[in-house]
Design an enzyme around this catalytic site. Structure first.
Site, PDB file in Angstrom:
ATOM      1  CB  SER A 159      16.520 -19.759  37.020  1.00 52.13           C
ATOM      2  OG  SER A 159      16.456 -18.372  37.222  1.00 52.13           O
ATOM      3  CG  ASP A 254       9.569 -17.382  39.338  1.00 53.69           C
ATOM      4  OD1 ASP A 254      10.214 -16.324  39.418  1.00 53.69           O
ATOM      5  OD2 ASP A 254       9.983 -18.399  38.743  1.00 53.69           O
ATOM      6  CG  HIS A 284      12.893 -18.120  40.785  1.00 53.95           C
ATOM      7  ND1 HIS A 284      12.608 -18.272  39.444  1.00 53.95           N
ATOM      8  CD2 HIS A 284      14.239 -18.194  40.890  1.00 53.95           C
ATOM      9  CE1 HIS A 284      13.732 -18.419  38.770  1.00 53.95           C
ATOM     10  NE2 HIS A 284      14.739 -18.379  39.623  1.00 53.95           N
TER      11      HIS A 284
END
Length: 312
Positions: A159, A254, A284
């Site tokens: 991320s 996501d 995610h």
């Protein structure tokens, strides 16, 4: 086609009345993220050695944590993965990603050094970038003392950490001072404009929401002024040529899915080697949830195998 285990996790979060991340103060969000690991992450595996270190940084010492895989002699010189944790540049630390770093080290036979970069809103953009670059350069410069091989150095993260890894690789290419062998980019945030279709189709109901993305974005960047800069949006760099090979992992549900896909495409079109694998049924953050999501453990093994292929 959301995975049934992911569906069950989302239902549980709703039933428990867990407050959305964007409704919390940064301090409370950090505490919640840290506590959540006990419910979703596997037990941390033993490693041969773990120690906390410090690297000099632009605003003071940067905390690091070094891992060496089980079965490794003390004097062995190992390839190394420099890892930047996720959490929107606002939450996350060495503890939230301790289990993942241990797993990657053991499964790949690679040293892992995690970087505890400065967080927003106390330290806004580009503080995290500056710390990531400084820490990685220090690791490379001190490779002999750390018993790692500077010529087999990879960068990686999930991320926001994937964003930092991509930016460090671009910086290393442009300066020529830091040889990087490989990029491990786990659902990376590559485009701060937040306009790709998955931000809409997956923007509500799948753990990471558009509101939370905006919460993280505004805490770190302080508005939209930096969105076009490559250090914020590596997808928008002028060139993606001559970059180290990348393995990019995304999740089907996501909001960041499309920008991971686009980054892989940009690399490939520029002649840089990139492999993209999408876990179509996952959300995610799933790679940290091996206690409750079986596919998370598959993803960790896949990432480790890519490290073996790239560094050994």
């Amino acid at each position: 086609m959301l995975h049934p285990q992911a569906q069950a996790l989302l239902r549980l979060i709703e039933e428990k009345g867990v407050p959305p991340m964007h409704t919390l103060s940064p301090d409370d969000a950090r505490a919640y993220y840290l506590e959540r690991r006990f419910f979703t992450q596997p037990e941390p595996p033993h490693v041969a050695a773990m120690r906390d270190l410090e690297a000099p940084g632009p605003a003071g010492p940067i905390r690091l944590r070094s891992y060496r895989p089980l079965g490794t002699p003390d004097d062995a010189v190992l390839p190394v993965l420099v890892y930047y944790h996720g959490g929107g540049w606002v939450i996350g630390d060495l503890e939230t990603h301790d289990t993942l770093c241990r797993e990657l080290s053991n499964l790949s036979g690679t040293a892992v050094i995690a970087v505890d970069y400065r967080l927003a809103p106390e330290h806004r953009f580009p503080a995290a970038v500056d710390d990531a670059i400084a820490a990685t350069q220090w690791i490379s410069d001190n490779a002999a003392a750390l018993k790692v091989d500077a010529n087999r150095l990879a960068v990686g993260g999930d991320s926001a950490g994937g964003n930092l890894a991509a930016v460090v690789a671009l910086h290393a290419r442009d300066t020529g001072r830091l040889p990087i062998k490989f990029q491990l980019l786990i659902y990376p945030a590559t485009d701060q404009r937040r306009g790709w279709p998955s931000h809409t189709t997956n923007g509500q109901g799948y753990l990471l929401t558009r509101d939370t993305i905006n919460y993280f974005h505004d805490h770190y960047f302080g508005g939209d002024a930096h969105d076009q800069e490559w250090r914020a949006s590596p997808l928008l760099a002028k060139s993606h040529a001559d970059l180290p090979p990348a393995f990019i992992l995304t999740a089907g549900y996501d909001p960041l899915r499309d920008e991971g896909l686009q980054y892989a495409q940009k690399l490939s079109e520029a002649g840089s080697r990139a492999t993209l694998v999408n876990f179509e049924r996952e959300v995610h953050g799933f790679i940290l949830m091996g206690r409750v999501l079986d596919e998370a453990n598959v993803a960790v093994h896949l990432c480790a195998s890519q490290l073996v292929h790239a560094l050994h």
